[in-house]
Design an enzyme around this catalytic site. Structure first.
Site, mmCIF file in Angstrom:
data_model
loop_
_atom_site.group_PDB
_atom_site.id
_atom_site.type_symbol
_atom_site.label_atom_id
_atom_site.label_comp_id
_atom_site.label_asym_id
_atom_site.label_seq_id
_atom_site.Cartn_x
_atom_site.Cartn_y
_atom_site.Cartn_z
ATOM 1 N NE ARG A 70 -2.051 -1.570 3.547
ATOM 2 C CZ ARG A 70 -2.558 -2.131 4.629
ATOM 3 N NH1 ARG A 70 -3.859 -2.313 4.723
ATOM 4 N NH2 ARG A 70 -1.782 -2.504 5.629
ATOM 5 C CG HIS A 211 11.441 -20.348 9.382
ATOM 6 N ND1 HIS A 211 10.478 -19.815 10.219
ATOM 7 C CD2 HIS A 211 12.551 -20.487 10.146
ATOM 8 C CE1 HIS A 211 10.985 -19.633 11.418
ATOM 9 N NE2 HIS A 211 12.241 -20.037 11.415
ATOM 10 N N GLY A 214 12.782 -25.853 6.294
ATOM 11 C CA GLY A 214 13.871 -25.548 5.371
ATOM 12 C C GLY A 214 15.237 -25.573 6.026
ATOM 13 C CG HIS A 273 8.508 -23.087 14.020
ATOM 14 N ND1 HIS A 273 8.101 -22.934 12.714
ATOM 15 C CD2 HIS A 273 8.719 -21.832 14.498
ATOM 16 C CE1 HIS A 273 8.073 -21.643 12.430
ATOM 17 N NE2 HIS A 273 8.434 -20.957 13.497
ATOM 18 C CE LYS A 356 12.279 -28.225 28.829
ATOM 19 N NZ LYS A 356 13.469 -28.523 29.674
ATOM 20 C CE LYS A 365 19.612 -26.462 24.859
ATOM 21 N NZ LYS A 365 20.494 -27.414 25.556
ATOM 22 C CD1 TRP A 509 29.120 -32.016 21.842
ATOM 23 C CD2 TRP A 509 27.909 -30.180 21.472
ATOM 24 N NE1 TRP A 509 29.279 -31.682 20.515
ATOM 25 C CE2 TRP A 509 28.552 -30.548 20.263
ATOM 26 C CE3 TRP A 509 27.102 -29.045 21.467
ATOM 27 C CZ2 TRP A 509 28.399 -29.836 19.072
ATOM 28 C CZ3 TRP A 509 26.949 -28.339 20.287
ATOM 29 C CH2 TRP A 509 27.594 -28.731 19.111
#
Length: 514
Positions: A70, A211, A214, A273, A356, A365, A509
């Site tokens: 617009r 997304h 992807g 997601h 979670k 993360k 880790w």
């Protein structure tokens, strides 16, 4: 080579075994970004198109990009707004300015309303003029409409596209639309939206983009599960104790409080997601890699999910959330949620899927953590050190690692936890890992719907969460307060422990350095 001698062999180069049935099309391509002056278009859509252009997946001789919104601005105004978001491609920094200039020349802007005929007739006129300039046979061209817009305007925009901007005949060309989440707020609103769009376009024309589908490591899930023999006998209720799918952000709503408060963390992250990730973790092997075969298996998983028990849900809201002036003081919207989903089928009966998601936590993360059962007959007495785990780190520092018990080097027979580690930044140093939007936009151009949400899949997803969401909306379930920068409510860790998750203490880790 003599007995007892060792030799070093150079690792073989990575081979590309591409599984694809994509056949290049010949008609010129018009990509129309509706909502071109908005944040999503500037920050995600146009940068993704630029990187596809820079890598040669869309080329200037047969592609033109149209922005529609617009706001009354010129072509050069839109180009200037976009320019600062077009980051250099890895290894191409020396030609970046030239690449940006050439790419921006492909963009033309048309101003108009989203619900009136005039603007869309002007848009169709601009697209048709481009198609004629390429000597394209009428109807053989390709038109991709990317709706970087709020869902509330999808129905009128789709109606305008259908009425005024479609290909005029069917000579191998196509018209496709890409719609962004959220696809409704509950089952009823999602079905209403699907019905309105479905009256105008066939399902093969509609690309509902999520997304997360992807992301590189998400796209790797099916390969890991179905192309590696040693996972096949382990991936079931006999060996797996529990599976966690986790999304954590270390910041709050960052000025989006008013928008976020309408949806909350379940609608914003979990229902789409993380549920998509769950489908890929839990699904059976499809008959083939054809999009419909893959999506059929995802729907079967969703239809097997049992109703969510209130006793297996912990909600949270970080302290300071309602300080945002756009958020009501008495907001009941959760910024954190942990819940247990249970899949009622032969493979997963009895295995809790701990989902979670939260904002303003102590780390950022997204990961999948598959925790295996204890070793029976523990002769090394190493149970206290922790269970075997297979972890897929989706972001940041993409990696997958297997946590296992090994002998501590030295003369003593002691055990310690270590890992087998595939960190992408180290293993694939010369490889460009594409952004999710790049991959998904390329899929829409190629007509591959495997990584997009089908209508019945969307319906099944909302059927899982709508009863819980309505109880929250009515105030029947209250979020617990937690400090910003913490792990979230302590009750969430207790819930995970109660359903069988065993946390490893003392092991961390550490992503390997180059």
């Amino acid at each position: 080579m003599g007995l007892g001698q060792w030799s070093c062999e150079q690792r073989a180069p990575i081979k590309n075994e591409t599984v694809s049935e994509f056949v290049p099309e010949t008609g010129c391509l018009s990509i129309i970004v509706l909502g071109a002056s908005g944040d999503l278009a500037k920050k995600k859509t146009f940068p993704a198109l630029f990187h596809l252009y820079r890598q040669g997946f869309i080329q200037s001789h047969d592609v033109h990009i149209f922005g529609y919104a617009r706001t009354k601005i010129s072509d050069s105004d839109l180009r200037d707004r976009i320019r600062g978001y077009l980051t250099p491609c890895k290894g191409c920094e020396h030609t970046h300015e030239e690449d940006v200039t050439q790419f921006l020349q492909l963009i033309k802007y048309v101003a108009g309303a989203y619900d009136t005929e005039e603007g869309f007739r002007l848009l169709d006129k601009a697209i048709s003029e481009y198609e004629l300039s390429k000597n394209t046979t009428e109807g053989s061209s390709r038109r991709l409409f990317y709706l970087a817009l709020p869902p509330s305007v999808y129905p009128p925009v789709c109606k305008m596209i259908k009425s005024y901007c479609m290909n005029k005949s069917d000579l191998g060309g196509w018209t496709r639309i890409v719609v962004e989440k959220p696809f409704g707020k509950d089952l009823a609103s999602a079905e209403e939206l699907s019905a309105q769009i479905g009256e105008l376009f066939d399902e093969p024309q509609i690309y509902r983009i999520d997304h997360y589908l992807g992301k590189e490591l998400v796209q790797n899930l099916m390969v890991l599960r179905f192309a590696n023999r040693f996972f096949l006998p382990l991936w079931n209720r006999d060996n797996i104790s529990n599976i966690q799918i986790v999304f954590r952000e270390d910041f709050g709503t960052e000025g989006r409080g008013g928008y976020f408060d309408q949806y909350g963390i379940i609608r914003d992250i979990i229902q789409n997601h993380l549920l998509q990730v769950l489908c890929l973790v839990a699904m059976e092997k499809p008959v083939s890699l054809k999009p419909e075969h893959v999506r059929d298996e995802k729907v079967k998983v969703l239809q097997s999910v049992l109703p969510i028990e209130d006793s297996e849900v912990v909600l949270g809201q970080y302290e300071g959330y309602t300080d945002d002036p756009t958020v009501p003081d008495d907001s009941n919207t959760p910024t954190f949620a942990t819940m247990v989903l249970r899949i009622h089928n032969e493979r997963w009966e009895g295995v809790p899927f701990i989902i979670k998601a939260g904002k303003a936590l102590n780390s950022r993360k997204a990961e999948i953590r598959v925790q295996f059962k204890d070793v029976p007959g523990d002769i090394y007495r190493c149970k206290k050190q922790g269970r075997n785990e297979f972890v897929i780190r989706l972001q940041p520092s993409e990696a997958m690692y297997m946590k296992l018990t090994v002998k501590q080097p030295g003369l003593e027979m002691t055990t310690v936890q270590s890992e087998l580690d595939l960190s992408y930044g180290q293993r694939y140093q010369g490889t460009i890992i594409p952004e999710a939007y790049e991959r998904l936009i390329l899929d829409t151009i190629r007509g591959d719907q495997q990584h997009f949400v089908r209508r019945d899949e969307l319906k099944a997803a909302w059927e899982i969460f709508t009863p819980l969401l309505h109880r929250i909306d009515r105030g029947e379930m209250k979020p617990l307060s937690y400090k910003a920068g913490s792990r979230g409510p302590e009750a969430a860790d207790k819930l995970a422990e109660d359903v069988g998750y065993v946390q490893t203490h003392g092991y961390i880790w550490i992503p390997p350095t180059l």
